[in-house]
Design a protein around this motif. Sequence first.
Motif, PDB file in Angstrom:
ATOM      1  N   GLN A   1       0.850  -1.204   0.000  1.00  0.00           N
ATOM      2  CA  GLN A   1       0.000   0.000   0.000  1.00  0.00           C
ATOM      3  C   GLN A   1       0.883   1.250   0.000  1.00  0.00           C
ATOM      4  OE1 GLN A   1      -3.617   0.008   0.127  1.00  0.00           O
ATOM      5  NE2 GLN A   1      -3.067  -2.059  -0.470  1.00  0.00           N
ATOM      6  N   PRO A   2       0.466   2.299  -0.713  1.00  0.00           N
ATOM      7  CA  PRO A   2       1.259   3.530  -0.667  1.00  0.00           C
ATOM      8  C   PRO A   2       1.349   4.036   0.781  1.00  0.00           C
ATOM      9  CG  PRO A   2      -0.857   3.885  -1.757  1.00  0.00           C
ATOM     10  CD  PRO A   2      -0.713   2.411  -1.558  1.00  0.00           C
ATOM     11  N   ASP A   3       2.513   4.514   1.171  1.00  0.00           N
ATOM     12  CA  ASP A   3       2.740   5.063   2.527  1.00  0.00           C
ATOM     13  C   ASP A   3       2.771   4.019   3.642  1.00  0.00           C
ATOM     14  OD1 ASP A   3       2.635   7.559   1.323  1.00  0.00           O
ATOM     15  OD2 ASP A   3       0.497   7.809   1.772  1.00  0.00           O
ATOM     16  N   ALA A   4       2.500   2.743   3.325  1.00  0.00           N
ATOM     17  CA  ALA A   4       2.483   1.763   4.411  1.00  0.00           C
ATOM     18  C   ALA A   4       3.877   1.578   4.998  1.00  0.00           C
ATOM     19  CB  ALA A   4       1.917   0.433   3.939  1.00  0.00           C
ATOM     20  N   LEU A   5       4.893   1.488   4.146  1.00  0.00           N
ATOM     21  CA  LEU A   5       6.265   1.340   4.642  1.00  0.00           C
ATOM     22  C   LEU A   5       7.087   2.560   4.257  1.00  0.00           C
ATOM     23  CD1 LEU A   5       7.287  -2.387   3.945  1.00  0.00           C
ATOM     24  CD2 LEU A   5       6.205  -1.405   5.958  1.00  0.00           C
ATOM     25  N   PRO A   6       7.205   3.534   5.151  1.00  0.00           N
ATOM     26  CA  PRO A   6       8.031   4.708   4.826  1.00  0.00           C
ATOM     27  C   PRO A   6       9.490   4.292   4.638  1.00  0.00           C
ATOM     28  CG  PRO A   6       7.405   4.704   7.155  1.00  0.00           C
ATOM     29  CD  PRO A   6       6.692   3.561   6.523  1.00  0.00           C
TER      30      PRO A   6
ATOM     31  N   VAL B   1      -2.430   9.304  11.924  1.00  0.00           N
ATOM     32  CA  VAL B   1      -3.040   7.989  11.799  1.00  0.00           C
ATOM     33  C   VAL B   1      -4.400   8.086  12.459  1.00  0.00           C
ATOM     34  CG1 VAL B   1      -2.813   5.541  12.306  1.00  0.00           C
ATOM     35  CG2 VAL B   1      -0.775   6.882  11.837  1.00  0.00           C
ATOM     36  N   GLY B   2      -5.406   8.238  11.609  1.00  0.00           N
ATOM     37  CA  GLY B   2      -6.791   8.477  12.015  1.00  0.00           C
ATOM     38  C   GLY B   2      -7.163   8.164  13.429  1.00  0.00           C
ATOM     39  N   SER B   3      -7.379   6.859  13.698  1.00  0.00           N
ATOM     40  CA  SER B   3      -8.045   6.522  14.955  1.00  0.00           C
ATOM     41  C   SER B   3      -7.071   6.205  16.081  1.00  0.00           C
ATOM     42  CB  SER B   3      -8.948   5.314  14.704  1.00  0.00           C
ATOM     43  OG  SER B   3      -8.191   4.289  14.079  1.00  0.00           O
ATOM     44  N   VAL B   4      -5.782   6.494  15.892  1.00  0.00           N
ATOM     45  CA  VAL B   4      -4.812   6.136  16.933  1.00  0.00           C
ATOM     46  C   VAL B   4      -4.478   7.358  17.787  1.00  0.00           C
ATOM     47  CG1 VAL B   4      -2.475   5.298  17.372  1.00  0.00           C
ATOM     48  CG2 VAL B   4      -3.796   4.325  15.491  1.00  0.00           C
ATOM     49  N   ASN B   5      -4.506   7.178  19.098  1.00  0.00           N
ATOM     50  CA  ASN B   5      -4.046   8.227  20.007  1.00  0.00           C
ATOM     51  C   ASN B   5      -2.512   8.108  20.058  1.00  0.00           C
ATOM     52  OD1 ASN B   5      -3.074   9.566  22.245  1.00  0.00           O
ATOM     53  ND2 ASN B   5      -4.814   9.026  23.550  1.00  0.00           N
ATOM     54  N   LEU B   6      -1.831   8.934  19.266  1.00  0.00           N
ATOM     55  CA  LEU B   6      -0.378   8.788  19.137  1.00  0.00           C
ATOM     56  C   LEU B   6       0.363   9.114  20.430  1.00  0.00           C
ATOM     57  CD1 LEU B   6       0.157  10.098  15.505  1.00  0.00           C
ATOM     58  CD2 LEU B   6       0.659   7.796  16.315  1.00  0.00           C
TER      59      LEU B   6
ATOM     60  N   ILE C   1       5.147  -0.802  16.097  1.00  0.00           N
ATOM     61  CA  ILE C   1       5.049   0.052  14.901  1.00  0.00           C
ATOM     62  C   ILE C   1       4.153  -0.561  13.824  1.00  0.00           C
ATOM     63  CG2 ILE C   1       7.079  -0.787  13.602  1.00  0.00           C
ATOM     64  CD1 ILE C   1       6.357   2.911  14.248  1.00  0.00           C
ATOM     65  N   GLY C   2       4.036  -1.888  13.824  1.00  0.00           N
ATOM     66  CA  GLY C   2       3.160  -2.557  12.856  1.00  0.00           C
ATOM     67  C   GLY C   2       1.719  -2.083  12.954  1.00  0.00           C
ATOM     68  N   GLU C   3       1.285  -1.682  14.166  1.00  0.00           N
ATOM     69  CA  GLU C   3      -0.077  -1.152  14.336  1.00  0.00           C
ATOM     70  C   GLU C   3      -0.283   0.070  13.443  1.00  0.00           C
ATOM     71  OE1 GLU C   3      -2.745  -2.092  15.773  1.00  0.00           O
ATOM     72  OE2 GLU C   3      -2.184  -3.490  17.366  1.00  0.00           O
ATOM     73  N   LEU C   4       0.743   0.940  13.396  1.00  0.00           N
ATOM     74  CA  LEU C   4       0.591   2.168  12.611  1.00  0.00           C
ATOM     75  C   LEU C   4       0.564   1.840  11.122  1.00  0.00           C
ATOM     76  CD1 LEU C   4       2.864   4.700  14.577  1.00  0.00           C
ATOM     77  CD2 LEU C   4       0.523   3.966  15.027  1.00  0.00           C
ATOM     78  N   VAL C   5       1.410   0.887  10.707  1.00  0.00           N
ATOM     79  CA  VAL C   5       1.418   0.465   9.299  1.00  0.00           C
ATOM     80  C   VAL C   5       0.027  -0.056   8.918  1.00  0.00           C
ATOM     81  CG1 VAL C   5       2.421  -1.152   7.620  1.00  0.00           C
ATOM     82  CG2 VAL C   5       3.888  -0.150   9.394  1.00  0.00           C
TER      83      VAL C   5
ATOM     84  N   MET D   1      -4.904  -0.043   5.899  1.00  0.00           N
ATOM     85  CA  MET D   1      -6.318  -0.485   5.825  1.00  0.00           C
ATOM     86  C   MET D   1      -7.136   0.171   6.932  1.00  0.00           C
ATOM     87  SD  MET D   1      -5.580  -4.476   6.748  1.00  0.00           S
ATOM     88  CE  MET D   1      -4.545  -4.919   8.138  1.00  0.00           C
ATOM     89  N   PRO D   2      -7.327   1.492   6.806  1.00  0.00           N
ATOM     90  CA  PRO D   2      -7.937   2.273   7.880  1.00  0.00           C
ATOM     91  C   PRO D   2      -9.325   1.794   8.316  1.00  0.00           C
ATOM     92  CG  PRO D   2      -7.606   3.612   5.897  1.00  0.00           C
ATOM     93  CD  PRO D   2      -6.906   2.325   5.671  1.00  0.00           C
ATOM     94  N   GLU D   3     -10.174   1.426   7.363  1.00  0.00           N
ATOM     95  CA  GLU D   3     -11.553   1.059   7.752  1.00  0.00           C
ATOM     96  C   GLU D   3     -11.556  -0.210   8.603  1.00  0.00           C
ATOM     97  OE1 GLU D   3     -10.819   1.826   4.591  1.00  0.00           O
ATOM     98  OE2 GLU D   3     -11.830   3.781   4.428  1.00  0.00           O
ATOM     99  N   ALA D   4     -10.846  -1.226   8.118  1.00  0.00           N
ATOM    100  CA  ALA D   4     -10.817  -2.494   8.847  1.00  0.00           C
ATOM    101  C   ALA D   4     -10.261  -2.289  10.256  1.00  0.00           C
ATOM    102  CB  ALA D   4      -9.971  -3.515   8.085  1.00  0.00           C
TER     103      ALA D   4
END
Length: 277
Positions: free
Chosen positions: A9-14, A97-102, A139-143, A148-151
Amino acid sequence: MQLEKLLKQPDALPSAPKVVRKLIDTFDQEEVDAMLVASYIEDDPVLTAKLLKTANSAFFGLTRQVSNAREAMNVLGMIKVRALVIAASLGEGFHTVGSVNLNQFWRYSLNTANLSRYIALPIKIDENTAFTAGLIHGIGELVMHVGMPEAMLDLDRSVPMLDLKRSKAERGIFGYSYAEVGAALAREWHFPKRMINAIEHQTAPFDNDVYEPIAGVIHIGSWRARAEEQAMRSELLINTYPDPVGLVLGIDPDTVVAEEIPSLSRHSEETESHVHH
């Protein structure tokens, strides 16, 4: 989504910035010149600013503020500074990252790193790998959230990100968890093999003929840091403690089941660990 597809996915692995590639190379060197490493970091003003913000945050409780990478090196030491810069750089790839409290994510990650080092020292396991792998173990959580933001949003609603059953829930839905995804990113960035293995096997460190003690250390460190985020009290700590892993490693359970642990940051609100700002 299949793991291979997620990673494409684009941006998944910076990709790793130059300074981080240099820092990762130093993991394999016998003698590392701390001041040379500080000068690498200072070549990147953005990462330097992030390092100073984290070092000066309530999390480390320094008695005086540090104002450059060299001072941070003298006060916090090489292991922490190098890991913090690498984590800040990883964080940079995921600052929205949308739904994550960073804030919570990095506070939890720093707690896991500190705990992993605290657990590793008495059992003579390399504290550098333990601290660094502990800091980036999630870090895998952020990837996954980027790819796959919706899932992930659906999952976050039913099993919050720092829930003890999180990796099991991810495997049930996707067939893999943040551990395998984080290891893929660590591979992409050319982390040392032991660190990649530790991240990959952290959720089941001694299953299927795997014996990676650092994975076991992170397993217990992250369990304790999650328990902290959920404010678990002693009885629950005792009931959820991953006994089989502790036994294999030879850890004294009392050192991690205690409600008060010296290497655990309790300044929940002030901590706002600024790895990612």
